[in-house]
Structure formats: structure tokens, C-alpha cells
Write a protein that holds these residues in place. Structure first.
Motif, mmCIF file in Angstrom:
data_model
loop_
_atom_site.group_PDB
_atom_site.id
_atom_site.type_symbol
_atom_site.label_atom_id
_atom_site.label_comp_id
_atom_site.label_asym_id
_atom_site.label_seq_id
_atom_site.Cartn_x
_atom_site.Cartn_y
_atom_site.Cartn_z
ATOM 1 N N PHE A 130 29.969 43.976 53.604
ATOM 2 C CA PHE A 130 31.253 43.257 53.611
ATOM 3 C C PHE A 130 31.366 42.266 52.438
ATOM 4 O O PHE A 130 32.356 42.237 51.719
ATOM 5 N N ARG A 131 30.326 41.462 52.239
ATOM 6 C CA ARG A 131 30.397 40.444 51.187
ATOM 7 C C ARG A 131 30.499 41.093 49.812
ATOM 8 O O ARG A 131 31.282 40.645 48.963
ATOM 9 N N ASP A 132 29.717 42.171 49.572
ATOM 10 C CA ASP A 132 29.795 42.844 48.277
ATOM 11 C C ASP A 132 31.189 43.418 48.046
ATOM 12 O O ASP A 132 31.721 43.354 46.935
ATOM 13 N N GLN A 133 31.787 43.986 49.103
ATOM 14 C CA GLN A 133 33.134 44.533 48.957
ATOM 15 C C GLN A 133 34.147 43.441 48.621
ATOM 16 O O GLN A 133 35.034 43.626 47.770
ATOM 17 N N ALA A 134 34.021 42.288 49.292
ATOM 18 C CA ALA A 134 34.951 41.178 49.015
ATOM 19 C C ALA A 134 34.787 40.687 47.579
ATOM 20 O O ALA A 134 35.762 40.397 46.893
ATOM 21 N N ARG A 135 33.547 40.604 47.120
ATOM 22 C CA ARG A 135 33.328 40.166 45.747
ATOM 23 C C ARG A 135 33.877 41.174 44.744
ATOM 24 O O ARG A 135 34.435 40.792 43.709
ATOM 25 N N ARG A 136 33.719 42.457 45.046
ATOM 26 C CA ARG A 136 34.280 43.462 44.153
ATOM 27 C C ARG A 136 35.797 43.385 44.105
ATOM 28 O O ARG A 136 36.404 43.510 43.036
ATOM 29 N N ASP A 137 36.419 43.181 45.268
ATOM 30 C CA ASP A 137 37.890 43.034 45.283
ATOM 31 C C ASP A 137 38.321 41.833 44.464
ATOM 32 O O ASP A 137 39.296 41.896 43.705
ATOM 33 N N GLN A 138 37.596 40.729 44.616
ATOM 34 C CA GLN A 138 37.947 39.523 43.854
ATOM 35 C C GLN A 138 37.745 39.752 42.360
ATOM 36 O O GLN A 138 38.564 39.318 41.538
ATOM 37 N N GLN A 139 36.652 40.448 41.988
ATOM 38 C CA GLN A 139 36.391 40.720 40.580
ATOM 39 C C GLN A 139 37.461 41.616 39.976
ATOM 40 O O GLN A 139 37.912 41.405 38.854
ATOM 41 N N VAL A 140 37.896 42.642 40.728
ATOM 42 C CA VAL A 140 38.972 43.532 40.233
ATOM 43 C C VAL A 140 40.270 42.749 40.042
ATOM 44 O O VAL A 140 40.980 42.912 39.042
ATOM 45 N N TYR A 141 40.560 41.874 41.004
ATOM 46 C CA TYR A 141 41.783 41.049 40.904
ATOM 47 C C TYR A 141 41.719 40.152 39.670
ATOM 48 O O TYR A 141 42.691 40.045 38.901
ATOM 49 N N GLN A 142 40.539 39.510 39.427
ATOM 50 C CA GLN A 142 40.399 38.607 38.290
ATOM 51 C C GLN A 142 40.465 39.386 36.974
ATOM 52 O O GLN A 142 41.052 38.921 35.989
ATOM 53 N N GLU A 143 39.844 40.581 36.950
ATOM 54 C CA GLU A 143 39.883 41.380 35.735
ATOM 55 C C GLU A 143 41.308 41.801 35.399
ATOM 56 O O GLU A 143 41.692 41.849 34.233
ATOM 57 N N ARG A 144 42.098 42.104 36.417
ATOM 58 C CA ARG A 144 43.499 42.486 36.167
ATOM 59 C C ARG A 144 44.285 41.309 35.595
ATOM 60 O O ARG A 144 45.056 41.465 34.649
ATOM 61 N N LEU A 145 44.053 40.122 36.157
ATOM 62 C CA LEU A 145 44.733 38.939 35.621
ATOM 63 C C LEU A 145 44.309 38.663 34.178
ATOM 64 O O LEU A 145 45.128 38.327 33.324
ATOM 65 N N ASN A 146 42.993 38.800 33.895
ATOM 66 C CA ASN A 146 42.511 38.562 32.538
ATOM 67 C C ASN A 146 43.094 39.590 31.570
ATOM 68 O O ASN A 146 43.441 39.265 30.427
ATOM 69 N N ALA A 147 43.181 40.844 32.016
ATOM 70 C CA ALA A 147 43.754 41.878 31.140
ATOM 71 C C ALA A 147 45.216 41.584 30.827
ATOM 72 O O ALA A 147 45.662 41.737 29.686
ATOM 73 N N LEU A 148 45.967 41.170 31.850
ATOM 74 C CA LEU A 148 47.372 40.814 31.615
ATOM 75 C C LEU A 148 47.496 39.637 30.668
ATOM 76 O O LEU A 148 48.366 39.607 29.782
ATOM 77 N N SER A 149 46.604 38.629 30.844
ATOM 78 C CA SER A 149 46.652 37.463 29.958
ATOM 79 C C SER A 149 46.312 37.850 28.528
ATOM 80 O O SER A 149 46.959 37.408 27.573
ATOM 81 N N THR A 150 45.282 38.712 28.344
ATOM 82 C CA THR A 150 44.896 39.151 26.999
ATOM 83 C C THR A 150 46.018 39.950 26.345
ATOM 84 O O THR A 150 46.344 39.759 25.168
ATOM 85 N N GLU A 151 46.626 40.874 27.108
ATOM 86 C CA GLU A 151 47.728 41.661 26.577
ATOM 87 C C GLU A 151 48.914 40.778 26.202
ATOM 88 O O GLU A 151 49.551 40.982 25.158
ATOM 89 N N ARG A 152 49.169 39.765 27.033
ATOM 90 C CA ARG A 152 50.278 38.843 26.739
ATOM 91 C C ARG A 152 50.023 38.092 25.438
ATOM 92 O O ARG A 152 50.896 37.982 24.578
ATOM 93 N N ASP A 153 48.781 37.554 25.243
ATOM 94 C CA ASP A 153 48.466 36.818 24.021
ATOM 95 C C ASP A 153 48.544 37.723 22.793
ATOM 96 O O ASP A 153 49.050 37.320 21.740
ATOM 97 N N ARG A 154 48.055 38.965 22.925
ATOM 98 C CA ARG A 154 48.084 39.880 21.784
ATOM 99 C C ARG A 154 49.518 40.220 21.393
ATOM 100 O O ARG A 154 49.867 40.253 20.205
ATOM 101 N N ARG A 155 50.356 40.475 22.416
ATOM 102 C CA ARG A 155 51.758 40.770 22.111
ATOM 103 C C ARG A 155 52.459 39.568 21.485
ATOM 104 O O ARG A 155 53.315 39.712 20.602
ATOM 105 N N ALA A 156 52.098 38.363 21.929
ATOM 106 C CA ALA A 156 52.699 37.154 21.345
ATOM 107 C C ALA A 156 52.308 37.013 19.881
ATOM 108 O O ALA A 156 53.138 36.675 19.024
#
Length: 435
Positions: free
Chosen positions: A63-89
Motif C-alpha cells: 500500500f505505501r509503495d503504491q501511494a508513493r508511486r501515485d504521488q511521484q507520478v502526480y509530481q512528475e506530471r506537474l514538473n513536466a507541465l512547469s518545464t513545458e510552460r517555461d520552455r514555451r515562454a
């Protein structure tokens, strides 16, 4: 039917003997059938319950590993969106700089071209005058030549008339050379003007290509912003949180100015902004809005308090019958049944306002979040946070248990907005559709 039962379960008597009396209990066929049926159902229930407990115990380890993986995927998606936003800017700003430089260069070339045209017209006018004067001079020279021949025949060799006639050819030769130089200069100016026109055409073509590249970049950025912002806007709206009010609250908390997302400065001389400047400012506004959404999403309870793949929802939000009073009462949260000790996580960033025993709730953890939102985690077996502690989304705050008014091991999870209970599944389902 009775005869069939008599053959299978003959009537029996159980004798109870004391010092002074003897009594017996009569066991009829029906009684024996009921007892055997009850024993069979009890044994079957015990087997099924044991299997469920074993399955929950086996699955809870991941359970704990699954929760951490979900959190990591969520954070990676946010970081990817932020990186794409900065690059486009950065691409938008670079394209704007190239566009401005091309405009300045074209302006300089146009000024030079206008000056060349003016000089060309002046030289053409001057050449026409010189040619006219040259023709008049040539006619005068022919007249003087005839006059000179006449004078030679009529005057002496050393007379003033003979001297004037001798110097006239030299003056005509100087005038001819000056006219030839003027014609050569005119031809050179025409060649320079033609070269300037060719360079202007090249610059106009390059400007058109630059405008097409800029338009393509803007379209890609606008599509990326539409894909990124619209689901977040829908997520907050589905959760009953007005996006405009939420973003305004986040903006007040982060009121610094400057940086790559600051809008482009427009002219203060009353000039209308160019279409590219308007589109660039619109994109920068959407990028800033996306960043505010990212901050707001971390501060609202859009996560799950437990791993839904390892538990089951045993009860939902709404009115239900009270087994003690027989009346109807509001169940203010959602219940998730699982194994004892299952990890319980904070669903958003916040501050712990209660961590201890509470009547009915048992061992209770209460977290205060932004936007007037509060979450409660009840019936825990163990609490892992303290009052006043600041927690982040996904932090392990308690262990699932059966404390307080509870009929079995489960987590009672509540979401309250300004003190009013809200169905927690609204937030969980809204986030599930986005992330």
C-alpha cells in the motif's frame, strides 16, 4: 416432511440428573436441523472471513509503495507541465525579440531606400540639365569652331582672337570629362538603388517566414495551454470551488512581481499593440494561471487518504438509519474498510489542528487547509502527527483502526468547507478525471 426428518434426525433426549431430581431436554428433528444449519453457516462464514483477512494482510504490504508511486507520478506530471510552460515562454520571448529586430532592420532599410530614391531623382534631374547644357555647349563649340576658322583667315597669328581660339579646345575637353564622370556616378547610384531594392525584397521574404514561424509557435503554445488549463478549471468547478475566487486567493498569497511570466510592456505613446504582443500577453497570462492552479491543487484535498486499490468503500456520504435510535442521521463522510494498521495519508498541504481522542470519532486527526477546507481522519489505531505540525500531501499521518464508535476496522474520512460537511468523493473523483 416430518417422517423424512425423523429418519434423518431421530428425536433425542438429553437427561440432566441432580441429587434429588432427574430432568431431560427434548431435541426434536426440527431443532436438530436448525442447529446443524446454524453450525454449517457459522463455519462457512468463518472460512470466508479468514480468507478476506488473509487477502487484506497480503495486499496491505504494497500500500505505501503504491501511494508513493501515485504521488511521484502526480509530481512528475506537474514538473513536466512547469518545464513545458517555461520552455514555451522562452520560445515566445525569443520569437518576439527576433520579430522586433527584423522590424528595426526593415525600418532602417526603408529609410535608406527612400534616401536613395530621392538622390536618384535629384541626380536624374541634374543629369538632364547637364545634358541640355552639354548640347548647348556642343552647338556653341561648333559655332566657335566656324568662327575660329573665319578669324584665322582674317587676323594675324599673335592677335587676341588667335589666343582665344587656341584655348577653346582645352575648355571643351575639361567639360566633356566632367560630364563623363557625372554619367558614371549616375550609373553607380542606379546600381546601388537596384541592389537596395533586392535586399528589401529579401528582408520582406525573411519577415514573412519569421511571421509564419511565430504564428506556428503561438498556435502550439495556445493548444498546450488549452489542454493544460481546461481540465484543471473543470476539476475545481466539479469540486464546488469557484476557480476565479481560488486563483485570486492564491495570487494574494504569492504577490511577487517580475520574472518570465510577467506580461510584455506595451507602448505608452498611444500606439495599438501588435497582434503578436496581444497573443504573447494572453499566453503569459494562461501560464501564470496554470502555475496558480498547480499551487492551489496542492492545497486542496484532491488526493485520496488511502490507497483505493487496497481497501474498499464500505459506506458513502449521506443520510442513513441509526441502529440505536432507529432514526435517520447524516453520515458526514466516506468510510474505507481495510486491514488494521493500513497507512492513512494527508490529502493536501495543511496544519494539524487536532490529534487525539474525540468522542464518537475515537483517535482523530484534523487538518486545516487553505480556502476554508478542513479534513478529518477518524477511528485510527495510531496517530503519527502532533497539533501544530505542518504536513504535505501524501504524508503518513495515522494508521487505520477500530477506535471510537465503530463496528469494524475502517477509516472515516470527512471534508468540511467553512464548517459544512461535503461529500469527499466529489474531490476524489474530480482529481481522478484529471490526474
Amino acid at each position: 416432511m416430518h417422517a423424512f426428518l425423523e429418519r434423518r434426525f431421530p428425536e433425542r433426549r438429553v437427561f440432566l440428573k441432580s441429587d434429588t431430581d432427574t430432568r431431560f431436554i427434548r431435541l426434536t428433528s426440527e431443532t436438530q436441523l436448525v442447529a446443524v444449519t446454524g453450525a454449517t453457516l457459522f463455519v462457512s462464514w468463518a472460512i470466508v472471513a479468514t480468507a478476506i483477512v488473509l487477502m487484506d494482510s497480503i495486499g496491505s504490504g504494497n500500500f505505501r509503495d503504491q501511494a508513493r508511486r501515485d504521488q511521484q507520478v502526480y509530481q512528475e506530471r506537474l514538473n513536466a507541465l512547469s518545464t513545458e510552460r517555461d520552455r514555451r515562454a522562452e520560445e515566445a520571448l525569443a520569437a518576439q525579440d527576433r520579430f522586433n529586430a527584423a522590424l528595426e532592420q526593415i525600418s532602417v532599410m526603408q529609410s535608406e531606400l527612400l534616401a536613395s530614391e530621392t538622390r536618384k531623382r535629384e541626380l536624374e534631374t541634374g543629369i538632364d540639365v547637364i545634358q541640355s547644357n552639354l548640347l548647348d555647349t556642343m552647338r556653341e563649340r561648333e559655332t566657335l569652331r566656324r568662327t575660329l576658322l573665319d578669324l584665322r583667315e582674317q587676323t594675324a597669328p599673335d592677335s587676341p582672337e588667335q589666343v582665344l581660339a587656341a584655348t577653346a579646345p582645352e575648355q571643351m575637353e575639361f567639360l566633356t570629362e566632367a560630364l563623363a564622370e557625372t554619367a558614371a556616378e549616375r550609373d553607380q547610384i542606379e546600381a546601388d538603388a537596384q541592389s537596395a531594392l533586392v535586399e528589401r525584397d529579401n528582408l520582406e521574404l525573411e519577415l514573412q517566414l519569421t511571421a509564419q514561424r511565430n504564428d506556428q509557435i503561438f498556435r502550439q503554445l495556445e493548444e498546450a495551454m488549452a489542454i493544460s488549463v481546461e481540465p484543471l478549471n473543470k476539476m475545481f468547478s466539479s469540486a464546488g470551488l469557484p476557480p476565479e475566487r481560488i486563483l485570486e486567493q492564491v495570487r494574494r498569497g504569492y504577490n511577487g512581481e517580475g520574472g518570465p511570466l510577467e506580461p510584455l510592456s506595451l507602448s505608452t505613446r498611444g500606439e495599438e499593440p501588435s497582434p503578436d504582443e496581444v497573443r504573447a500577453n494572453s499566453l503569459l497570462h494562461q501560464m501564470s494561471q496554470l502555475n496558480l492552479y498547480r499551487i492551489a491543487a496542492e492545497r486542496a484535498p484532491f488526493s485520496t487518504p488511502v490507497n483505493l486499490g487496497q481497501v474498499r468503500q464500505s459506506s458513502g456520504f449521506g443520510y442513513r438509519r441509526d441502529p440505536k435510535t432507529g432514526g435517520r442521521r447524516l453520515h458526514k463522510g466516506s468510510d474505507f474498510a481495510g486491514a488494521t494498521g493500513t497507512d492513512v495519508f494527508a490529502t493536501a498541504d495543511g496544519v494539524v489542528t487536532h490529534a487525539g481522542w474525540e468522542n464518537g470519532y475515537g483517535r482523530l486527526v484534523t487538518i486545516q487547509h487553505a480556502f476554508g477546507i478542513e479534513t478529518r481522519y477518524a477511528h485510527n489505531s495510531n496517530i503519527r502527527v502532533e497539533v501544530g505540525q505542518r504536513v504535505s500531501r501524501g504524508d503518513h499521518i495515522a494508521d487505520m483502526g477500530n477506535s471510537g464508535r465503530s463496528t469494524g476496522t475502517h477509516l472515516h474520512y470527512e471534508v468540511r468547507v467553512n464548517g459544512n460537511p461535503i461529500n469527499p468523493m466529489i474531490y476524489i473523483k474530480a482529481a481522478r478525471n484529471v490526474f
